[in-house]
Write an enzyme that holds these catalytic residues in place. Structure first.
Site, PDB file in Angstrom:
ATOM      1  N   LYS A  24      13.910  56.516  16.894  1.00 39.32           N
ATOM      2  CA  LYS A  24      14.190  55.078  16.885  1.00 39.32           C
ATOM      3  C   LYS A  24      13.722  54.427  18.185  1.00 39.32           C
ATOM      4  CE  LYS A  24      18.701  55.584  16.335  1.00 39.32           C
ATOM      5  NZ  LYS A  24      18.951  57.015  16.132  1.00 39.32           N
ATOM      6  N   ARG A  31      26.382  51.297  13.219  1.00 43.20           N
ATOM      7  CA  ARG A  31      26.554  52.715  12.902  1.00 43.20           C
ATOM      8  C   ARG A  31      27.761  52.977  12.020  1.00 43.20           C
ATOM      9  NH1 ARG A  31      24.557  56.850  17.434  1.00 43.20           N
ATOM     10  NH2 ARG A  31      23.347  55.385  18.628  1.00 43.20           N
ATOM     11  N   ARG A  85      14.919  67.187  24.710  1.00 42.78           N
ATOM     12  CA  ARG A  85      14.704  65.848  25.250  1.00 42.78           C
ATOM     13  C   ARG A  85      15.066  65.808  26.735  1.00 42.78           C
ATOM     14  NH1 ARG A  85      17.390  60.857  22.251  1.00 42.78           N
ATOM     15  NH2 ARG A  85      19.368  61.669  22.956  1.00 42.78           N
ATOM     16  N   ARG A 101      20.210  64.561  29.072  1.00 44.21           N
ATOM     17  CA  ARG A 101      21.262  63.557  28.960  1.00 44.21           C
ATOM     18  C   ARG A 101      22.620  64.246  28.855  1.00 44.21           C
ATOM     19  NH1 ARG A 101      20.448  58.986  24.476  1.00 44.21           N
ATOM     20  NH2 ARG A 101      22.366  59.858  23.646  1.00 44.21           N
ATOM     21  N   ARG A 108      27.650  64.337  17.271  1.00 41.81           N
ATOM     22  CA  ARG A 108      26.905  63.099  17.004  1.00 41.81           C
ATOM     23  C   ARG A 108      26.247  63.166  15.635  1.00 41.81           C
ATOM     24  NH1 ARG A 108      23.592  64.011  21.864  1.00 41.81           N
ATOM     25  NH2 ARG A 108      22.229  62.281  21.323  1.00 41.81           N
TER      26      ARG A 108
HETATM   27  P1  ADP Z   1      22.088  58.922  20.019  1.00 47.81           P
HETATM   28  O1  ADP Z   1      21.648  58.061  18.902  1.00 47.81           O
HETATM   29  O2  ADP Z   1      21.116  60.021  20.328  1.00 47.81           O
HETATM   30  O3  ADP Z   1      23.493  59.453  19.855  1.00 47.81           O
HETATM   31  P2  ADP Z   1      22.544  56.611  21.722  1.00 47.81           P
HETATM   32  O4  ADP Z   1      22.102  56.400  23.107  1.00 47.81           O
HETATM   33  O5  ADP Z   1      22.078  55.653  20.702  1.00 47.81           O
HETATM   34  O6  ADP Z   1      22.086  58.090  21.377  1.00 47.81           O
HETATM   35  O7  ADP Z   1      24.144  56.657  21.674  1.00 47.81           O
HETATM   36  C1  ADP Z   1      24.869  57.467  22.560  1.00 47.81           C
HETATM   37  C2  ADP Z   1      26.372  57.370  22.301  1.00 47.81           C
HETATM   38  O8  ADP Z   1      26.791  56.011  22.429  1.00 47.81           O
HETATM   39  C3  ADP Z   1      26.852  57.769  20.914  1.00 47.81           C
HETATM   40  O9  ADP Z   1      27.051  59.156  20.792  1.00 47.81           O
HETATM   41  C4  ADP Z   1      28.165  56.999  20.822  1.00 47.81           C
HETATM   42  O10 ADP Z   1      29.177  57.616  21.569  1.00 47.81           O
HETATM   43  C5  ADP Z   1      27.828  55.704  21.507  1.00 47.81           C
HETATM   44  N1  ADP Z   1      27.328  54.658  20.581  1.00 47.81           N
HETATM   45  C6  ADP Z   1      26.090  54.138  20.554  1.00 47.81           C
HETATM   46  N2  ADP Z   1      25.973  53.176  19.614  1.00 47.81           N
HETATM   47  C7  ADP Z   1      27.198  53.094  19.019  1.00 47.81           C
HETATM   48  C8  ADP Z   1      27.741  52.311  17.961  1.00 47.81           C
HETATM   49  N3  ADP Z   1      27.016  51.385  17.309  1.00 47.81           N
HETATM   50  N4  ADP Z   1      29.028  52.514  17.607  1.00 47.81           N
HETATM   51  C9  ADP Z   1      29.797  53.412  18.252  1.00 47.81           C
HETATM   52  N5  ADP Z   1      29.353  54.194  19.241  1.00 47.81           N
HETATM   53  C10 ADP Z   1      28.074  54.044  19.638  1.00 47.81           C
END
Ligand code: ADP
Ligand code: ZN
Length: 212
Positions: free
Chosen positions: A14, A87, A121, A154, A165
């Site tokens: 993404k 999400r 990554r 990360r 996740r």
């Molecule tokens: P990834 O998609 O690889 O998990 P992101 O950087 O998009 O990485 O998200 C990292 C973390 O941030 C998620 O594991 C979650 O804890 C939180 N997060 C991100 N976006 C949301 C969302 N829309 N709702 C709830 N938690 C979120």
């Protein structure tokens, strides 16, 4: 310019596609994960509250997400890419009330490949650029080719948090995919193709015109 939502399991690319759309067509990239990490870095009240969830790899409760993105979403926004939001179904409904979205693009990828990609990554802690050891795009000195800072894993790219996740994706985000499908606004693209090829496909499907 349309507003877009990018959906897909962790590691489905993404961020890479958002980067290409921003670079070539001038979209604004709204990355919710980055916003949340910023809050943590700045040690705001929200940042302190969400830390546990983020470290474990659990979704941050909707109330925090709403208070962060609520003030940003507007029905007159144009050319915005939402990456990492919505999400959950509640988040999708929240978005629908606030801002028009042309479509959601879903990057489809197996769990197994997703896990492989995440564990390989590396991220620049300074400019947030992502790299992947599998794509051989990391130089021997293990430094960011954009800004020269050292690359790191990360904090949530360890196997336990990766598994949580991915579970959250299946339990909470799969219904969001159905949500957009029900509204005839879902585009599905296999995430195993090359990034540039996926980018061209998106450009073609959306009929994007190169900016002058
Ligand atoms: P990834 O998609 O690889 O998990 P992101 O950087 O998009 O990485 O998200 C990292 C973390 O941030 C998620 O594991 C979650 O804890 C939180 N997060 C991100 N976006 C949301 C969302 N829309 N709702 C709830 N938690 C979120
Ligand atoms: Zn960098």
């Amino acid at each position: 310019m349309p507003n877009l939502v990018l959906l897909g399991i962790q590691g489905s690319g993404k961020g890479t596609q958002a980067y290409l759309l921003k670079k070539n067509y001038g979209f604004d990239h709204l990355n919710i994960g980055s916003l949340l990490r910023e809050e943590m870095k700045k040690k705001t009240d929200i940042g302190n509250d969400i830390k546990e969830y983020m470290l474990k790899g659990d979704l941050v409760p909707d109330k925090y997400i709403f208070s962060l993105v609520g003030p940003i979403l507007h029905d007159n926004l144009k050319g915005v890419i939402l990456d990492g939001f919505p999400r959950t179904l509640k988040q999708a409904e929240f978005l629908e009330k606030r801002m028009p979205v042309r479509c959601a693009i879903y990057f489809e990828l197996d769990d197994k490949i997703a896990k492989e990609r995440l564990s390989h990554r590396r991220v620049c802690q300074n400019c947030q650029q992502n790299y992947n050891l599998l794509l051989n795009d990391v130089k021997k000195d293990n430094k960011c080719s954009k800004c020269g800072n050292p690359l790191e894993l990360r904090m949530d790219d360890n196997s336990e948090a990766i598994n949580r996740r991915i579970a959250a994706f299946h339990d909470e985000t799969k219904p969001v995919i159905e949500f957009f499908k029900d509204r005839d606004s879902l585009i599905t693209i296999p995430a195993t193709k090359k990034p540039e090829q996926i980018h061209q496909e998106i450009v073609y499907i959306l009929g994007l015109a190169k900016p002058a």
